[in-house]
Design a protein around this motif. Structure first.
Motif, mmCIF file in Angstrom:
data_model
loop_
_atom_site.group_PDB
_atom_site.id
_atom_site.type_symbol
_atom_site.label_atom_id
_atom_site.label_comp_id
_atom_site.label_asym_id
_atom_site.label_seq_id
_atom_site.Cartn_x
_atom_site.Cartn_y
_atom_site.Cartn_z
ATOM 1 N N ARG A 19 0.841 -1.217 0.000
ATOM 2 C CA ARG A 19 0.000 0.000 0.000
ATOM 3 C C ARG A 19 0.858 1.242 0.000
ATOM 4 N N ASP A 20 1.898 1.228 0.836
ATOM 5 C CA ASP A 20 2.775 2.397 0.904
ATOM 6 C C ASP A 20 3.467 2.641 -0.430
ATOM 7 N N GLU A 25 3.856 5.802 -5.434
ATOM 8 C CA GLU A 25 3.808 5.846 -6.898
ATOM 9 C C GLU A 25 2.710 6.810 -7.378
ATOM 10 N N LEU A 26 1.544 6.788 -6.703
ATOM 11 C CA LEU A 26 0.446 7.690 -7.061
ATOM 12 C C LEU A 26 0.844 9.138 -6.865
ATOM 13 N N SER A 27 1.564 9.417 -5.741
ATOM 14 C CA SER A 27 2.026 10.788 -5.484
ATOM 15 C C SER A 27 2.999 11.235 -6.561
ATOM 16 N N ARG A 28 3.887 10.321 -6.960
ATOM 17 C CA ARG A 28 4.854 10.664 -7.997
ATOM 18 C C ARG A 28 4.148 10.972 -9.331
ATOM 19 N N LEU A 29 3.125 10.152 -9.694
ATOM 20 C CA LEU A 29 2.396 10.352 -10.960
ATOM 21 C C LEU A 29 1.633 11.671 -10.958
ATOM 22 N N LYS A 31 2.495 14.382 -9.367
ATOM 23 C CA LYS A 31 3.440 15.467 -9.565
ATOM 24 C C LYS A 31 3.865 15.547 -11.024
ATOM 25 N N VAL A 32 4.064 14.368 -11.638
ATOM 26 C CA VAL A 32 4.502 14.348 -13.050
ATOM 27 C C VAL A 32 3.399 14.856 -13.980
ATOM 28 N N ASP A 33 2.090 14.412 -13.765
ATOM 29 C CA ASP A 33 0.972 14.782 -14.655
ATOM 30 C C ASP A 33 0.411 16.154 -14.352
ATOM 31 N N ASN A 34 0.846 16.760 -13.288
ATOM 32 C CA ASN A 34 0.409 18.136 -12.957
ATOM 33 C C ASN A 34 -1.116 18.239 -12.848
ATOM 34 N N GLY A 35 -1.787 17.294 -12.168
ATOM 35 C CA GLY A 35 -3.239 17.353 -11.941
ATOM 36 C C GLY A 35 -4.080 16.752 -13.034
ATOM 37 N N ALA A 36 -3.463 16.093 -14.043
ATOM 38 C CA ALA A 36 -4.260 15.505 -15.146
ATOM 39 C C ALA A 36 -5.168 14.405 -14.634
ATOM 40 N N LEU A 37 -4.689 13.650 -13.649
ATOM 41 C CA LEU A 37 -5.503 12.563 -13.117
ATOM 42 C C LEU A 37 -6.745 13.084 -12.414
ATOM 43 N N ASP A 38 -6.580 14.197 -11.679
ATOM 44 C CA ASP A 38 -7.752 14.791 -11.007
ATOM 45 C C ASP A 38 -8.788 15.240 -12.042
ATOM 46 N N THR A 39 -8.281 15.810 -13.145
ATOM 47 C CA THR A 39 -9.201 16.242 -14.202
ATOM 48 C C THR A 39 -9.935 15.060 -14.808
ATOM 49 N N LEU A 40 -9.215 13.961 -14.993
ATOM 50 C CA LEU A 40 -9.840 12.762 -15.547
ATOM 51 C C LEU A 40 -10.911 12.216 -14.615
ATOM 52 N N GLU A 41 -10.616 12.238 -13.324
ATOM 53 C CA GLU A 41 -11.600 11.769 -12.348
ATOM 54 C C GLU A 41 -12.831 12.674 -12.341
#
Length: 559
Positions: A19-20, A25-29, A31-41
């Motif tokens: 889990r950790d 890994e999620l935190s790293r992604l 930072k890399v995508d600059n909020g793209a995942l939040d937009t997708l959600e």
């Protein structure tokens, strides 16, 4: 137990570590995508909401479709006629004035104004009247002036010859009005007496009797013969002109057409009075039929319509023509003030009166029966069953006729015998419809009957109501025969004049009045009614005329 506990702890530790790692890994992604995942959600949540709304709308429409299918084809207590016939009373709660009526009146006024503006002013040539043939028998009618004494001397006469007709003979009615003048001697003795000169003119002659067409030499019987031959025996004017020519009487077509127009104008007020009498009753039948009319712009005939309105109880009928239109606005304007029962076929234009306050719409079982008769070749068993059920309704009527029941007793008999059959027949239609061929004749017959079943079943409310409007169709039959003879009307005015003649002669037929005698007498009397407004034109209508005159029976015709 200790080994199992150890393995369990190790599994938990591994899961926590995994889990950790996933969280890192999620935190790293992120930072890399600059909020793209939040937009997708967020978009995913938005799409989920839209889909949910669509599902809700689909579910709602599905429920509505199921309800309409059940309403039209399935059992429904609201669609069915009431179980208790005494509950089927007239619903007088409705609109006082329909919006379509107001709109129809405004449109009609606009059309009249526009028509008067567009109508060209043509100068009419004055026709030269030909003298009547000398070989015709003259019936001399001498009229002496009143107040003639010994001091008057005859100085001449004024002669007016009127063409008359009776069955088998055309003759001339010769009116001789004797002229008188004061003798010369008496005139000298009275010279200087200004008062006597003012009171007694030097020449005296009897006034002309009132004639139907003052500037014409056609008498009442001649006009009656022409009108009856065309609208009762269905002989066009050109044939009648040829018949008169064979006996030496030459009548120009323009003269006959002028007589026809003058006769129609003369009878127009009587026709309007007839319409008032019919629409004052509380039970009428309405139907429409075609009449070909020449369209001068297109240079061909067009299919126009005459509306027929029949008063069942008074046995009166009139035809209405409105530029040949069959539109709903015509019947809305025609019946705008009517209160009572209206019996019609299934034409959609009449459906508006389901909402009119004070109007009860009745159907016609003859039209429904005709639909099933046309379905015999396609579905013999189903059509025969339907025809058998309808025949039972007429059996009830035959029973009432044979027992000579009054209106109240007839209504009770219908409630007791016909009404239960109607309720069962309605349910049979619902159950049998899914078995029929879609779009076939039997399917259309069932749909027609089911849609009008409320109207069809209302005739049990009053013993005066008839199960069909066959009598209305019988009144239209002369129109159908006539249009085969004269083929068409020359214009809208001619069609309107034809409506006047068909209306009045139709009343003659309904009242068993000889149309020749009636027309001759009315043409002779109506000028007096036009001068004296204290007289009621309704007295000249055939049913009232028959009560006050000795008339022969209605003659045989091809109607």
């Amino acid at each position: 137990m200790s080994d199992f506990a150890t393995d369990k702890d190790m599994l938990i530790q591994e899961l926590l570590q995994e889990r950790d790692e996933l969280f890192q890994e999620l935190s790293r992604l992120r930072k890399v995508d600059n909020g793209a995942l939040d937009t997708l959600e967020a978009k995913n949540q938005e799409l989920t909401s839209v889909v949910a709304k669509k599902d809700q709308q689909i579910h709602k429409l599905t429920d509505q479709l199921a309800w309409f299918r059940h309403k039209f084809f399935g059992s429904s207590s609201e669609k069915h006629i009431a179980a208790d016939p005494n509950q089927r009373k007239i619903d007088w709660e409705g609109l006082e004035v329909l919006p379509e009526e107001k709109e129809a009146i405004e449109d009609a006024e606009k059309e009249l104004i526009e028509y008067e503006r567009r109508k060209p002013n043509k100068e009419k040539k004055k026709p030269v009247r030909q003298p009547l043939p000398e070989h015709l028998r003259r019936v001399v009618e001498v009229i002496e002036p009143e107040g003639i004494q010994d001091n008057w001397v005859r100085i001449g006469e004024e002669v007016t010859e009127i063409l008359e007709h009776k069955p088998g003979e055309t003759y001339v009615r010769r009116i001789e009005r004797i002229k008188y003048a004061i003798k010369p001697i008496v005139a000298e003795e009275n010279a200087g007496n200004e008062q006597n000169e003012e009171e007694a003119p030097a020449i005296r002659i009897a006034p002309m009797p009132l004639l139907p067409l003052p500037r014409s030499n056609a008498g009442p019987s001649m006009l009656a013969e022409l009108m009856m031959n065309k609208y009762f025996y269905h002989l066009p004017f050109h044939r009648q002109i040829s018949m008169f020519k064979m006996i030496g009487v030459r009548l120009p077509a323009s003269t006959v057409n002028g007589w026809f127009q003058g006769s129609s104008d003369l009878l127009r007020a009587l026709y309007n009075r007839l319409k008032e009498k019919v629409l004052e009753t509380d039970y009428i039948q309405v139907d429409e039929s075609t009449i070909p009319v020449i369209n001068n712009q297109k240079h061909k005939t067009t299919k126009a319509y005459l509306w027929m309105v029949r008063s069942v109880m008074d046995n009166l009928v009139f035809f209405h023509y409105d530029k040949g239109s069959r539109a709903q606005r015509v019947v809305v304007d025609l019946l705008k003030d009517y209160q009572g029962a209206v019996q019609t076929d299934g034409y959609e234009a009449y459906s508006i009166y389901e909402q009119k306050k004070g109007v009860l719409l009745l159907g016609c079982w003859a039209h429904a029966r005709r639909k099933f008769s046309e379905s015999l070749a396609e579905d013999k068993s189903g059509a025969e069953y339907a025809l058998a059920q309808i025949a039972k309704f007429y059996q009830v009527e035959k029973m009432a006729d044979e027992q000579e029941l009054d209106h109240e007793q007839r209504a009770e008999l219908r409630k007791r015998l016909a009404y239960p059959i109607m309720r069962a027949f309605e349910k049979w239609i619902e159950g049998y419809y899914p078995k029929t061929l879609a779009g076939g004749r039997m399917s259309r017959a069932l749909t027609y009957t089911y849609n009008l079943f409320m109207r069809l079943s209302r005739y049990h409310l009053d013993g005066r109501y008839l199960p069909d409007n066959n009598l209305a169709e019988n009144a239209i039959r002369p129109l159908a025969i006539g249009r085969k003879g004269y083929l068409f009307c020359g214009n809208h005015d001619a069609a309107e004049n034809a409506a006047i003649m068909y209306s009045l002669l139709g009343c003659c037929k309904a009242s068993d009045v000889n149309p020749r005698e009636w027309l001759s007498d009315v043409f002779a009397k109506i000028p007096q009614y036009n001068r004296n407004y204290d007289l009621d034109l309704a007295d000249l209508l055939p049913h009232n005329w028959k009560k006050s005159n000795d008339c022969q029976n209605f003659p045989e015709s091809s109607n």
